[in-house]
Scaffold this active site. Sequence first.
Site, short mmCIF file in Angstrom:
data_model
loop_
_atom_site.label_atom_id
_atom_site.label_comp_id
_atom_site.label_asym_id
_atom_site.label_seq_id
_atom_site.Cartn_x
_atom_site.Cartn_y
_atom_site.Cartn_z
N GLY A 278 -6.66 -3.64 -17.95
CA GLY A 278 -5.32 -3.12 -17.67
C GLY A 278 -5.07 -1.69 -18.07
N GLU A 320 -12.04 -5.83 -20.73
CA GLU A 320 -12.37 -6.02 -19.32
C GLU A 320 -11.77 -4.95 -18.42
OE1 GLU A 320 -12.42 -10.86 -19.31
OE2 GLU A 320 -10.47 -9.90 -19.06
N PRO A 321 -12.19 -3.70 -18.61
CA PRO A 321 -11.62 -2.66 -17.75
C PRO A 321 -12.18 -2.73 -16.34
CG PRO A 321 -13.38 -1.75 -19.11
CD PRO A 321 -13.20 -3.19 -19.54
N GLY A 322 -11.32 -2.65 -15.35
CA GLY A 322 -11.76 -2.57 -13.96
C GLY A 322 -11.38 -1.20 -13.43
N ARG A 323 -10.07 -1.04 -13.24
CA ARG A 323 -9.52 0.22 -12.72
C ARG A 323 -10.02 1.44 -13.51
NH1 ARG A 323 -4.41 0.13 -10.52
NH2 ARG A 323 -4.16 -1.83 -11.61
N TYR A 364 2.80 -2.22 -4.34
CA TYR A 364 3.30 -1.97 -5.70
C TYR A 364 4.10 -0.69 -5.80
CZ TYR A 364 -0.91 -4.78 -6.76
OH TYR A 364 -1.89 -5.73 -6.81
N CYS A 391 1.10 -0.97 12.65
CA CYS A 391 2.39 -1.27 13.26
C CYS A 391 3.37 -1.79 12.22
CB CYS A 391 2.20 -2.29 14.36
SG CYS A 391 1.03 -1.72 15.57
N GLU A 392 3.75 -0.92 11.33
CA GLU A 392 4.53 -1.34 10.16
C GLU A 392 5.10 -0.08 9.56
OE1 GLU A 392 5.93 -3.81 7.44
OE2 GLU A 392 4.32 -4.71 8.64
N TYR A 421 -9.12 -1.45 -6.33
CA TYR A 421 -8.10 -2.20 -5.59
C TYR A 421 -7.74 -1.58 -4.24
CZ TYR A 421 -7.88 -4.26 -10.20
OH TYR A 421 -8.23 -4.84 -11.38
C1 LIG Z 1 -7.33 -7.79 -13.29
C2 LIG Z 1 -7.95 -8.20 -14.57
C3 LIG Z 1 -8.68 -7.27 -15.32
C4 LIG Z 1 -8.84 -5.84 -14.92
O1 LIG Z 1 -7.65 -5.15 -14.82
P1 LIG Z 1 -7.68 -3.55 -14.63
O2 LIG Z 1 -6.26 -3.19 -14.51
O3 LIG Z 1 -8.46 -3.29 -13.38
O4 LIG Z 1 -8.36 -2.99 -15.82
C5 LIG Z 1 -9.26 -7.71 -16.48
N1 LIG Z 1 -9.15 -9.00 -16.89
C6 LIG Z 1 -8.47 -9.92 -16.18
C7 LIG Z 1 -8.40 -11.30 -16.67
C8 LIG Z 1 -7.85 -9.55 -15.01
O5 LIG Z 1 -7.16 -10.46 -14.31
#
Ligand SMILES: *Cc1c(COP(=O)(O)O)cnc(C)c1O
EC number: 4.1.1.20
Length: 463
Positions: A278, A320-323, A364, A391-392, A421
């Site tokens: 997050g 758990e970084p994704g973004r 969002y 078309c939106e 994302y």
């Molecule tokens: C979505 C999610 C993440 C990653 O979130 P980011 O905003 O991309 O860092 C990590 N852990 C869990 C359980 C998630 O659902």
Amino acid sequence: MSRSAHPAGPRHADVWPEGHYSAPPADLNALDPKVWAQTVTRTDAGEVSVGGIGVAALAEEFGTPAYFVDETDFRARARAWRTAFGNDADVFYAGKAFLSRAIVRWLHEEGLNLDVCSGGELTTALSAGMPADRIAFHGNNKSTDEITQAIESGVGRIVLDSFQEIVRVAHIAQSLGKRQRVQIRVTVGVEAHTHEFIATAHEDQKFGIALADGQAAEAVRRALTLDGLELIGIHSHIGSQIFDMAGFEVAARRVVALLAAVRDEHGVELPEIDLGGGLGIAYTSDDDPREPHEIAKALGEIVTRECEAAKLRTPRISVEPGRAIVGPTAFTLYEVGTIKPLEGLRTYVSVDGGMSDNIRTALYDAEYSVALVSRTSDAEPMLVRVVGKHCESGDIVVKDAFLPSDLAPGDLIAVPATGAYCRSMASNYNHALRPPVVAVRDGEARVIVRRETEEDLLRLDVG
Ligand SMILES: *Cc1c(COP(=O)(O)O)cnc(C)c1O
């Protein structure tokens, strides 16, 4: 983040119509390194390049719209997270942000672990050689097939999300003759979004088991009695695009309180805590994200302090970084089509993609930046809204931004920070063909996810 709430207050409100922008940037040709991938620069000729390759050549070879990932930057960010957390912690990249086999290999090589939340993501990870024991399986409604696939392949952990799932996973593990390592996902009553967080007792959402009313404690009680499960820790994920560490502080304190209660009741000190992902990134120059080492330090201190106070051994932390890893490493390249000035409002600039390759603005109200990248311009700034071809009327890519007023059809513009994302949420709306993802590094570009073709569409449509 809404810039209408910027502490500096709305500037230029007397000149420009209301919107989410502050003011035109001093130099429209400048590329803010906060929002652009590491190797993105403007050449002397004025064209933007990534990994040493100009955008015109990229557009020529791969077409538009397309996502370009700066592999050097991706690896650097993955490594920065790994290094910041060191050997006493684990970094799980959240695959849902963007997953492909090349990405899995990069993560593997850089020493990261991987979160998946579907059979499809698990299959992708395994097929690219990620060791199963470095994979965590998430989701609030994992199917029996997915649970079976996860346990059979030997995933390192399954994150349990409900009372029913505790029993289901235990049962499937036992019937396969296995004992599955699991964490329990709890909701700690923290709602975190960008610069604010709200701490409450209850959370009204679908994920996890509430700490409130002793529910999480009951989940632990049940998990500890089941032979098919080895309970290794507690998991919490509080939100997304977060800048303020205070939300993590409240979450960590509440999770540690549960660990202490578990120790008091069962005489067991659970060895791990996962604080989720997050962490925010800069989508515009107004965002100021934290560096991984600052985040690692802050989280480490919070957990250590809380554990000392509760007289607990400090558990192994995972994040758990994704973004925060993939988001800043890519941009979407579009070709400008129709340009429509609306007197006294703004100019609508249509591109050859839209909500099918970036749904976040519609979904969002996300904010993005945009730049003219095929050339420089000294023309006056014009207020634009970058829209797609769907078309939106909500098909908006960048709600409010400034581009040079001599913008013309055929120009290339790019939207930075689209690594997370965007491709992973891409759709075929209007039978759009989902764009390719091209990795660029040291003067070489290669497709890692190819563009969809009309044949792909017809293959699914069995007639
Ligand atoms: C979505 C999610 C993440 C990653 O979130 P980011 O905003 O991309 O860092 C990590 N852990 C869990 C359980 C998630 O659902």
